[in-house]
Design a protein around this motif. Structure first.
Motif, mmCIF file in Angstrom:
data_model
loop_
_atom_site.group_PDB
_atom_site.id
_atom_site.type_symbol
_atom_site.label_atom_id
_atom_site.label_comp_id
_atom_site.label_asym_id
_atom_site.label_seq_id
_atom_site.Cartn_x
_atom_site.Cartn_y
_atom_site.Cartn_z
ATOM 1 N N GLY A 169 0.748 -1.092 -0.115
ATOM 2 C CA GLY A 169 0.149 0.093 -0.066
ATOM 3 C C GLY A 169 0.698 1.335 -0.013
ATOM 4 O O GLY A 169 0.168 2.260 0.238
ATOM 5 N N ARG A 170 2.097 1.132 -0.519
ATOM 6 C CA ARG A 170 3.001 2.416 -0.203
ATOM 7 C C ARG A 170 3.890 2.400 -1.262
ATOM 8 O O ARG A 170 4.940 1.441 -1.463
ATOM 9 N N GLY A 171 3.671 3.056 -2.537
ATOM 10 C CA GLY A 171 4.614 2.937 -3.854
ATOM 11 C C GLY A 171 3.903 3.974 -4.956
ATOM 12 O O GLY A 171 2.788 4.116 -4.867
ATOM 13 N N ALA A 172 4.812 3.750 -6.002
ATOM 14 C CA ALA A 172 4.272 4.287 -7.350
ATOM 15 C C ALA A 172 4.059 3.194 -8.464
ATOM 16 O O ALA A 172 4.550 2.167 -8.357
ATOM 17 N N GLN A 173 3.275 3.614 -9.349
ATOM 18 C CA GLN A 173 2.689 2.752 -10.201
ATOM 19 C C GLN A 173 2.913 3.498 -11.524
ATOM 20 O O GLN A 173 2.909 4.887 -11.447
ATOM 21 N N ASN A 174 3.175 2.855 -12.713
ATOM 22 C CA ASN A 174 3.486 3.868 -14.111
ATOM 23 C C ASN A 174 1.857 4.232 -14.339
ATOM 24 O O ASN A 174 0.962 3.502 -14.125
ATOM 25 N N SER A 175 1.896 5.405 -14.943
ATOM 26 C CA SER A 175 0.570 6.121 -15.531
ATOM 27 C C SER A 175 0.168 5.111 -16.356
ATOM 28 O O SER A 175 0.825 4.480 -17.280
ATOM 29 N N LEU A 176 -1.216 5.035 -16.161
ATOM 30 C CA LEU A 176 -2.083 4.064 -17.108
ATOM 31 C C LEU A 176 -2.198 4.768 -18.470
ATOM 32 O O LEU A 176 -3.079 4.271 -19.332
ATOM 33 N N GLY A 177 -1.704 5.763 -18.801
ATOM 34 C CA GLY A 177 -1.890 6.620 -20.013
ATOM 35 C C GLY A 177 -2.571 7.818 -20.226
ATOM 36 O O GLY A 177 -2.570 8.572 -20.906
ATOM 37 N N SER A 178 -3.662 7.901 -19.278
ATOM 38 C CA SER A 178 -4.369 8.973 -19.238
ATOM 39 C C SER A 178 -4.820 9.213 -17.615
ATOM 40 O O SER A 178 -4.948 8.263 -16.952
ATOM 41 N N ARG A 179 -5.639 10.467 -17.369
ATOM 42 C CA ARG A 179 -5.814 10.764 -15.859
ATOM 43 C C ARG A 179 -6.922 9.878 -15.753
ATOM 44 O O ARG A 179 -7.122 9.647 -14.488
ATOM 45 N N SER A 180 -7.954 9.770 -16.655
ATOM 46 C CA SER A 180 -9.020 9.140 -16.447
ATOM 47 C C SER A 180 -8.794 7.827 -15.961
ATOM 48 O O SER A 180 -9.647 7.121 -14.852
#
Length: 303
Positions: A169-180
């Motif tokens: 529950g503590r970390g970063a994830q790559n963006s999924l390509g759009s804010r939505s």
């Protein structure tokens, strides 16, 4: 005839000097006398200075030579004493027995036991996995608030599961390509954690540096979780939106002091995360790549 000869034989007297010339001449004489006196005084001072310089320089040279000679004698004596002591030392090597440290012993791990720290969500793993699978089914558009009302892709469900169990529950994830898509994944995390901790204890804090981005987050979470405007704002127990990290950190500290549980969601456009954010137990940051940031897809993508 007689009168003209008498005039020629009479001598002419020179004209008398004017009083102004006499005064000017006397001033020049006085200034000359003063200059001569000052010159004499300066010559005497010069002679005294030359005598002092000659006397002090000779004395200083003698003093320095005495000091250098004394230091040389001290240094030679100290080195000789050090050499004598070194000759008296026993230089035979000693055998040192080194005991192996318990930390050097290989540790045995029981089968199925993980070497990493256990996730706090392992006890609720069956419930969480069941909820994530439910997100991938047909969504309930009229479900109760704080339940996900939108479909979650299987790949995004795997990312959520990885964030909960592997990253604890503590970390970063790559963006999924759009804010939505990022908002939808954040909404799924909110739904899971609300089920575990309750609406009264969990509060979500969203960080995005512009009002436009915060507006997209508010509309997306409101639509995905069936919320109302009353669920947003600094006075609400649901979701708070922040443009500045210092205000978010202050709010999170206050929540923890009141036995609350802050969940921090960081927008992908935030390229720098303040270190104090990393101290909190629940935070999810989305990391956009360079192409996504340069094309500004995050701001232009409608929710």
């Amino acid at each position: 005839m007689t009168s003209s000869n008498s005039e020629a034989s009479t001598p002419r007297t020179p004209p008398a000097a004017s009083p102004a010339a006499d005064v000017f001449l006397s001033e020049l004489l006085e200034r000359r006398q003063r200059l001569l006196t000052e010159i004499n005084t300066l010559e005497q001072r010069r002679n005294r200075l030359q005598e002092d310089i000659h006397r002090h320089f000779a004395g200083t040279c003698d003093e320095l030579s005495h000091r250098v000679r004394g230091f040389q004698e001290y240094l030679v004596g100290a080195l000789q004493e050090l050499s004598d002591r070194a000759q008296d030392l026993e230089l035979t090597p000693r055998k040192v027995m080194v005991q192996p440290s318990p930390l050097d012993q290989p540790t045995t791990t029981a089968p199925g036991q993980s070497t990493s720290a256990a996730s706090p969500f392992l006890a609720d793993e069956p419930l969480i996995e069941d909820m994530i699978r439910g997100f991938q089914d047909t969504p309930d558009f009229y479900g109760p608030p704080w339940r996900l009302r939108r479909h979650l892709d299987a790949s995004h469900g795997a990312l959520l599961s990885n964030w909960l169990f592997q990253q604890q529950g503590r970390g970063a994830q790559n963006s999924l390509g759009s804010r939505s898509r990022n908002v939808l994944l954040g909404a799924a995390a909110i739904a899971v954690l609300t089920e575990l901790y309750g609406e009264d204890q969990l509060q979500t804090l969203v960080l995005a540096s512009t009002p436009e981005r915060l507006g997209q987050w508010r509309r997306g979470l409101q639509d995905s979780l069936g919320l109302t405007r009353e669920d947003f704002g600094p006075g609400a127990n649901g979701i708070s939106l922040f443009e500045r990290p210092d205000a978010l950190i202050e709010r999170a500290d206050r929540l923890e002091s009141q036995d609350g549980l802050p969940l921090i969601l960081v927008d992908a456009a935030e390229q720098v995360i303040d270190i104090p954010i990393l101290q909190f137990p629940l935070w999810l940051a989305f990391a956009a790549d360079a192409h996504e940031l340069s094309m500004d897809n995050l701001d232009s993508d409608p929710l």
